[in-house]
Scaffold this active site. Structure first.
Site, PDB file in Angstrom:
ATOM      1  N   LYS A   1      36.858 -74.746  48.962  1.00  0.00           N
ATOM      2  CA  LYS A   1      35.981 -73.891  49.761  1.00  0.00           C
ATOM      3  C   LYS A   1      35.079 -74.799  50.595  1.00  0.00           C
ATOM      4  O   LYS A   1      34.935 -75.984  50.294  1.00  0.00           O
ATOM      5  CB  LYS A   1      35.165 -72.963  48.870  1.00  0.00           C
ATOM      6  CG  LYS A   1      34.295 -73.697  47.839  1.00  0.00           C
ATOM      7  CD  LYS A   1      33.651 -72.725  46.870  1.00  0.00           C
ATOM      8  CE  LYS A   1      32.803 -73.470  45.841  1.00  0.00           C
ATOM      9  NZ  LYS A   1      32.213 -72.539  44.879  1.00  0.00           N
TER      10      LYS A   1
ATOM     11  N   GLY B   1      39.011 -72.946  39.315  1.00  0.00           N
ATOM     12  CA  GLY B   1      38.515 -71.805  40.075  1.00  0.00           C
ATOM     13  C   GLY B   1      38.189 -70.575  39.266  1.00  0.00           C
ATOM     14  O   GLY B   1      37.809 -69.545  39.824  1.00  0.00           O
ATOM     15  N   CYS B   2      38.319 -70.646  37.958  1.00  0.00           N
ATOM     16  CA  CYS B   2      38.162 -69.453  37.124  1.00  0.00           C
ATOM     17  C   CYS B   2      36.765 -69.310  36.533  1.00  0.00           C
ATOM     18  O   CYS B   2      36.489 -68.339  35.825  1.00  0.00           O
ATOM     19  CB  CYS B   2      39.205 -69.459  36.004  1.00  0.00           C
ATOM     20  SG  CYS B   2      40.883 -69.351  36.632  1.00  0.00           S
ATOM     21  N   GLY B   3      35.878 -70.232  36.831  1.00  0.00           N
ATOM     22  CA  GLY B   3      34.502 -70.114  36.357  1.00  0.00           C
ATOM     23  C   GLY B   3      33.664 -69.378  37.386  1.00  0.00           C
ATOM     24  O   GLY B   3      33.837 -68.186  37.626  1.00  0.00           O
TER      25      GLY B   3
ATOM     26  N   ASP C   1      33.801 -69.352  40.542  1.00  0.00           N
ATOM     27  CA  ASP C   1      34.548 -68.776  41.664  1.00  0.00           C
ATOM     28  C   ASP C   1      35.331 -67.520  41.294  1.00  0.00           C
ATOM     29  O   ASP C   1      35.854 -66.823  42.157  1.00  0.00           O
ATOM     30  CB  ASP C   1      35.487 -69.810  42.283  1.00  0.00           C
ATOM     31  CG  ASP C   1      34.725 -70.851  43.078  1.00  0.00           C
ATOM     32  OD1 ASP C   1      33.729 -70.475  43.726  1.00  0.00           O
ATOM     33  OD2 ASP C   1      35.124 -72.017  43.069  1.00  0.00           O
TER      34      ASP C   1
ATOM     35  N   LEU D   1      36.806 -75.556  27.157  1.00  0.00           N
ATOM     36  CA  LEU D   1      35.715 -75.791  26.203  1.00  0.00           C
ATOM     37  C   LEU D   1      35.591 -74.632  25.253  1.00  0.00           C
ATOM     38  O   LEU D   1      35.795 -73.499  25.595  1.00  0.00           O
ATOM     39  CB  LEU D   1      34.386 -75.986  26.960  1.00  0.00           C
ATOM     40  CG  LEU D   1      34.299 -77.246  27.797  1.00  0.00           C
ATOM     41  CD1 LEU D   1      32.985 -77.239  28.584  1.00  0.00           C
ATOM     42  CD2 LEU D   1      34.365 -78.474  26.904  1.00  0.00           C
TER      43      LEU D   1
END
Length: 126
Positions: free
Chosen positions: A58, A95-97, A99, A126
């Site tokens: 991005k 990108g899964c946090g 974003d 984690l």
């Protein structure tokens, strides 16, 4: 270690949250990126420094990553992996946090990009 790390960042090289912040604290990555690269909006790619692939997905930290941006960054990383003969990558759920990309879609993109390549991708959670 035998693994190279890959994670997502913005093109403004802010690295102010999550894993990117931790990598910046350990490697001073923000300054190294700004000193070595000049990012152009929309030019998503992979920037390798100190064994870390910084995947620009991005333009600014305020933006949200897109699947298209992620795919472009992964394709650029793939070229680097090939030429540098890198076989082992460790990634978070890209990108899964913050974003909010969906892992099942991201995982499909990873398979599409790397299925024809001899590379081990270890997903670390984690």
């Amino acid at each position: 270690s035998k693994y190279v790390i890959a994670h997502c960042i913005s093109g403004d090289f802010t690295l102010g949250a999550g894993l990117a912040k931790k990598i910046n604290e350990k490697y001073d990555m923000c300054n190294k990126l700004k000193n070595r690269f000049q990012y152009e909006n929309g030019k998503y790619g992979a920037y390798l420094i100190d064994g870390v692939f910084n995947l620009v997905t991005k333009d600014t930290y305020k933006d949200k990553a897109t699947y298209e941006g992620l795919k472009k960054a992964l394709e650029d990383m793939k070229v680097n992996l090939y030429y540098l003969n890198i076989k082992n990558i460790a990634i978070p759920k890209l990108g899964c946090g913050k974003d909010k990309l969906e892992w099942n879609v991201v995982e499909g993109i990873i398979h599409d990009v790397f299925d024809d390549m001899d590379v081990n991708i270890e997903v670390c959670v984690l």
